[in-house]
Design an enzyme around this catalytic site. Structure first.
Site, PDB file in Angstrom:
ATOM      1  N   PHE A 235     -32.437   6.374 -35.892  1.00 55.37           N
ATOM      2  CA  PHE A 235     -33.146   7.772 -36.389  1.00 55.37           C
ATOM      3  C   PHE A 235     -33.427   8.323 -35.103  1.00 55.37           C
ATOM      4  O   PHE A 235     -33.813   7.908 -33.981  1.00 55.37           O
ATOM      5  CB  PHE A 235     -34.321   7.507 -37.239  1.00 55.37           C
ATOM      6  CG  PHE A 235     -34.861   8.586 -37.711  1.00 55.37           C
ATOM      7  CD1 PHE A 235     -34.498   9.441 -38.714  1.00 55.37           C
ATOM      8  CD2 PHE A 235     -36.193   9.087 -37.115  1.00 55.37           C
ATOM      9  CE1 PHE A 235     -35.079  10.614 -38.943  1.00 55.37           C
ATOM     10  CE2 PHE A 235     -36.794  10.498 -37.502  1.00 55.37           C
ATOM     11  CZ  PHE A 235     -36.104  11.181 -38.435  1.00 55.37           C
TER      12      PHE A 235
ATOM     13  N   ASP B  91     -38.086  -1.315 -35.845  1.00 55.71           N
ATOM     14  CA  ASP B  91     -38.763  -0.277 -36.711  1.00 55.71           C
ATOM     15  C   ASP B  91     -38.218  -0.567 -38.217  1.00 55.71           C
ATOM     16  O   ASP B  91     -37.116  -0.481 -38.309  1.00 55.71           O
ATOM     17  CB  ASP B  91     -37.966   1.135 -36.328  1.00 55.71           C
ATOM     18  CG  ASP B  91     -38.568   2.139 -37.213  1.00 55.71           C
ATOM     19  OD1 ASP B  91     -39.165   2.222 -38.141  1.00 55.71           O
ATOM     20  OD2 ASP B  91     -38.312   3.468 -36.597  1.00 55.71           O
TER      21      ASP B  91
ATOM     22  N   TYR C  85     -45.252   6.353 -45.840  1.00 62.32           N
ATOM     23  CA  TYR C  85     -45.059   7.517 -46.582  1.00 62.32           C
ATOM     24  C   TYR C  85     -43.505   7.484 -47.495  1.00 62.32           C
ATOM     25  O   TYR C  85     -43.223   8.140 -48.105  1.00 62.32           O
ATOM     26  CB  TYR C  85     -45.240   9.080 -45.945  1.00 62.32           C
ATOM     27  CG  TYR C  85     -44.345   9.066 -44.908  1.00 62.32           C
ATOM     28  CD1 TYR C  85     -42.971   9.354 -44.954  1.00 62.32           C
ATOM     29  CD2 TYR C  85     -44.692   9.106 -43.683  1.00 62.32           C
ATOM     30  CE1 TYR C  85     -42.137   9.779 -43.918  1.00 62.32           C
ATOM     31  CE2 TYR C  85     -44.083   9.659 -42.424  1.00 62.32           C
ATOM     32  CZ  TYR C  85     -42.926   9.651 -42.565  1.00 62.32           C
ATOM     33  OH  TYR C  85     -41.911  10.089 -41.351  1.00 62.32           O
ATOM     34  N   LYS C  86     -42.852   6.320 -47.090  1.00 60.69           N
ATOM     35  CA  LYS C  86     -41.727   6.072 -47.934  1.00 60.69           C
ATOM     36  C   LYS C  86     -41.884   5.208 -49.180  1.00 60.69           C
ATOM     37  O   LYS C  86     -42.624   5.532 -49.924  1.00 60.69           O
ATOM     38  CB  LYS C  86     -40.383   5.558 -46.949  1.00 60.69           C
ATOM     39  CG  LYS C  86     -40.151   6.568 -45.776  1.00 60.69           C
ATOM     40  CD  LYS C  86     -39.077   5.914 -44.821  1.00 60.69           C
ATOM     41  CE  LYS C  86     -39.043   6.866 -43.667  1.00 60.69           C
ATOM     42  NZ  LYS C  86     -38.430   8.067 -43.879  1.00 60.69           N
TER      43      LYS C  86
ATOM     44  N   ARG D 265     -27.408  11.211 -49.644  1.00 59.97           N
ATOM     45  CA  ARG D 265     -28.355   9.926 -49.478  1.00 59.97           C
ATOM     46  C   ARG D 265     -29.104   9.752 -50.882  1.00 59.97           C
ATOM     47  O   ARG D 265     -30.088  10.713 -51.171  1.00 59.97           O
ATOM     48  CB  ARG D 265     -29.199  10.002 -48.289  1.00 59.97           C
ATOM     49  CG  ARG D 265     -29.617   8.697 -47.851  1.00 59.97           C
ATOM     50  CD  ARG D 265     -30.560   9.059 -46.418  1.00 59.97           C
ATOM     51  NE  ARG D 265     -31.397   9.718 -46.504  1.00 59.97           N
ATOM     52  CZ  ARG D 265     -32.641   9.688 -45.950  1.00 59.97           C
ATOM     53  NH1 ARG D 265     -32.693   8.740 -44.706  1.00 59.97           N
ATOM     54  NH2 ARG D 265     -33.686  10.315 -46.245  1.00 59.97           N
TER      55      ARG D 265
END
Lengths: 406, 406
Positions: free
Chosen positions: A130, A196, A221-222, A366
Site C-alpha cells: 500500500f 501490516d 476500520y476495515k 476490487r
C-alpha cells in the site's frame, strides 16, 4: 486433506448455504441499508447496532467532563482495545496498543524496528505494498540513513538487511503471503520484521505470537468495523518491549505521565506505545464495534470468507472474466480483484445498482467479502449483475470523483 | 490608556456583571451539568448542544458507508476544520490542517522546521514547556542530530539556533509570552519559530500571520471544546508551503492520493499536511463544536477572560493566597495558578463540592476560565469555597488517582 466444498451453482444452492451459515446470527447485528450489497467492507466496514456514541457524548463528555478519564475509564481505553484486537491477531495480552492512524503507527514501528538493528543499513518493503507503507519506509529510511529497497515478499533478502516490512494481504490483488515462512526468512537474515495486517485482521486468523513477528500494525476500520478513521494499533512482541525505542514520545507513554517531568523515560511494557491524548469518541465507537467478536470464531470467519471468494471466482470464471486474486486458499485474503478493461465504469454502474465495490487504478475492480455480514446470495446476485453488465451494456465513460478511500 | 474596571467586590456586583455580559448567550449553548462550576475547560472543554454524532454514526457511516467520503464530504473535513480554526488564530485560509494528536503535529512541525534550516544545529525549547513539547524536541533532535537546549522564552538565543519552539501560554502558571517579540528575535537570529498555541486558541486572540509565525500547532479539546482527544492541527505559513518537508508521509498528503503510486510527492499547499485517514467521528464532533464561533468575537472572549481571572486573583489576594500567574494583562492567559501547601487535597475537596479545577505537581491548584460558559458569579462562588476550605478545614490526605489529563 482438507475438504473444500464446491461453490453453489444456483441461487437456490446459495440460499441453502445461507440457511446453514453458522455466522448468520452476526449479520443480524449490523445496521445494513436494505437492498444494498456491500462489497467494500475491506475499505470501510459496516456499522454494528452495538455502536452508539450517545452515552459517550452526552453522559461521559457532557456530564462527567474531565472526571471521565477515571470515572469512565478513558485512560485505559487504548490498552483495553489493544488487548481485544490482540486476541484477533494471536497476541497474548499486553502486546497491542490502540491509537492514532496507520501511517503514524507505521512510522513508529519502522523507526523502532531499525533501531533494533542499528548496525544494519537496508530496509525492505514490498514494491506492491500500500502506498503509505512505501512512503513511510522512504521517510524513515531518510531520517535514519537507511537504504530502502523494494522487493516482493517471496524474493531473497539482500545483505545487510535490518528491517523487513510487508503486508499480510496485498491491498490490490488480495494475495495472502505466507507470513510464517517470510518471518523465518527475515530472522535467518538477521532482520526484524514489521507486518501490516490491515487487510487481514478480522477477516482471517493472524498469529503474530506463533509466527514470531517482531512488530506489527493494523487499521480497525476495515474488517473490524470500527468506523471511519477508527484508530489504528501497534503490536510490539513482549521480548522487544524492554528495549523498543519509539520516536513519537508523547506524555501518555511516559513511565510517570503525571509527574510531568522534562525528560522522556518510556513506560514499561506496551504502555510505552501510547503517544498523545487519543481520539476518545472514535475509540469508543471502535470499542462498541468489537463487541461482536465475543461470539464469533475466526475459524468460521475464515471458512466463510473462502466460500464467498470461491463463489465469486467461480462465477467470474464461468463468464470468462480475469481474476487476479490467487486461487489457492492459502494464498488468498478476503477479497477478489478482477481485471476489466473498463473497471472504473463497471464499478460506477454497479454502485448505481446498489452493489458497492471499489476501483483500483488502472484496471482492477476490487470486491471485498466481509464474512460477518455478507451472504452467499449477496455474492450470487452481485456476480449476476456484474456479468450482465460486462456482457450486455455499453458503459458510458464516467467522471472520477475526488475521494474513494481504501 | 486602556480602561481596566476593578473586579466586583460583592456577589451582587458579580451578578450585575453577568447580567451585562455580551457573551451570556454563549453559555446557553452549552450542556453544562446543573450546579457544577467547571474550572477545567483549559483541560477538556464543555460540550455544546450543537454537538451530536447521531447523524454521523447512523446516516453517514451506517447508511451511506464508503460513499460518505464524497457524499458527506468526509474527504474535505480536515481542511474545512483547519480553515475554521485558522480564523481563530489569525491565519488566512489554506494554512491550517486538522488531524492527529498534538504530539504527532509537534513531531511534524519540529522536524519540518529543522529541515528549513539544515545548516543550523541548535533547537531551543522552553524548559517549562508542556512535557510532550520537550519530549518531542528531544526525539526530533536525536533523529536529526541537533543540540536541543532548554531556555525560557525571554532568554537570549544562542549561536547556531535553527529552531525555536515555545508555547504561547505556560500550561502551569498561565503566563502568556509576547509571541510577536519572541518571533522577531527568532527571525533576527536566523531561526524559524514553532508556536504551540494549545493553551491560547479559543481563549485569546492569536495572530499567527501578523506576527510572522513559521509553523504552529494546537489542540482543539481545551477552549475549542472539540471533545475528548479531539484532533489537533498544524499551521504552515503560506511562504513555507512550497518547501516544507514533513516526515509523516501518509497517502492523504500525496499530490495524487488516488494515483496510488510507489513514491511520495507532496501535495501543493496545506494539503501536504494531511497524514493518514483521519478519525472522522471525532472530527465531526469538533466541527459541531466550532459552530459557536460564528457568533462570538474573540475580543469579547479576551475581555471576559481578563475580567474573570482578575476577579479570581483579587479574591486570592484578599485571602492572602499566593498567585503564580502574572498580574499584567498582557502577560496572562486564561487561567490562574495558586501555590498552596496542600494543593492536591484542596483540589479534591473542591471537586467534592462541585467545583472542578486541577492539580499540577508539586503544589499548584490550576483554575481555568473558559469565557464562553463561565460566569462572574461562578468565579465568585468558587473562590468563596476555596477560601473557606483553606481557612477552616483540616484537609485529609487524599490518594491520587491514575489519570487526570491536561
Amino acid at each position: 486433506v482438507s475438504f473444500e466444498p464446491r461453490p453453489p451453482d444456483s441461487r437456490s444452492a446459495a440460499i441453502a448455504l445461507d440457511a446453514a451459515d453458522p455466522l448468520a446470527f452476526a449479520r443480524e447485528r449490523f445496521d445494513l441499508p436494505p437492498g444494498l450489497i456491500y462489497l467494500d467492507g475491506n475499505s470501510l466496514g459496516a456499522k454494528t447496532s452495538s455502536v452508539s456514541l450517545d452515552d459517550a457524548v452526552n453522559r461521559q463528555w457532557g456530564r462527567d467532563l474531565i472526571t471521565s478519564w477515571n470515572a469512565n475509564a478513558w485512560w485505559t481505553l487504548p490498552r483495553r482495545i489493544g488487548d481485544r484486537i490482540g486476541a484477533l491477531v494471536g497476541a497474548a495480552s499486553g502486546q497491542v496498543m490502540c491509537g492514532d492512524s496507520t501511517t503514524v503507527q507505521l512510522f513508529q514501528a519502522l523507526t523502532a524496528a531499525a533501531r533494533l538493528r542499528p548496525e544494519r543499513r537496508v530496509l525492505i518493503t514490498d514494491g506492491a505494498n500500500f502506498p503509505t507503507d512505501q512512503y513511510v519506509a522512504d521517510s524513515v529510511g531518510r531520517l535514519l540513513g537507511l537504504d530502502v529497497q523494494r522487493t516482493s515478499p517471496i524474493d531473497p533478502l539482500p545483505e545487510d538487511v535490518g528491517v523487513v516490512a510487508f503486508s499480510t494481504v496485498d491491498y490490490r490483488t488480495g494475495e495472502r503471503w505466507n507470513d510464517e515462512a517470510i518471518t523465518d526468512a527475515a530472522h535467518e537474515a538477521g532482520a526484524v520484521i514489521v507486518w501490516d495486517v490491515s487487510h487481514a485482521v478480522g477477516a482471517l486468523p493472524v498469529e503474530l505470537d506463533r509466527i514470531g513477528a517482531d512488530l506489527a500494525v493494523g487499521c480497525s476500520y476495515k474488517y473490524l468495523n470500527g468506523g471511519p478513521g477508527a484508530p489504528a494499533w501497534i503490536y510490539v512482541a513482549a521480548r522487544h518491549q524492554p528495549w523498543v525505542d519509539l520516536p513519537l514520545t508523547g506524555w501518555h507513554g511516559h513511565v510517570d505521565p503525571f509527574g510531568l517531568t522534562s525528560t522522556y523515560t518510556p513506560a514499561a511494557g506496551i504502555e510505552r506505545a501510547r503517544i498523545g491524548t487519543p481520539p476518545v469518541l472514535s475509540m469508543l465507537a471502535l470499542e462498541g464495534a468489537l463487541e461482536i467478536w465475543r461470539d464469533v470464531s475466526l475459524a468460521d470467519v475464515r471458512a466463510k470468507s473462502l466460500a464467498l471468494t470461491d463463489l465469486a471466482i467461480a462465477r467470474a470464471d464461468a463468464a470468462g472474466l480475469e481474476t487476479v486474486t490467487p486461487r489457492g486458499h492459502d494464498r488468498r485474503g478476503s477479497q477478489v480483484a478482477l481485471r476489466l478493461s473498463r473497471a472504473y465504469e463497471v464499478c460506477q454502474a454497479l454502485i448505481r445498482r446498489g452493489i458497492i465495490g471499489d476501483f483500483r487504478a488502472p484496471d482492477l475492480l476490487r470486491l471485498g467479502f466481509a464474512p460477518l455480514y455478507l451472504r452467499h446470495t449477496d455474492v450470487w446476485d452481485a456476480m449476476d449483475e456484474l456479468v450482465h453488465l460486462v456482457e450486455t451494456e455499453s458503459l458510458a465513460a464516467a467522471p472520477r470523483p475526488e475521494g474513494v478511500v481504501t
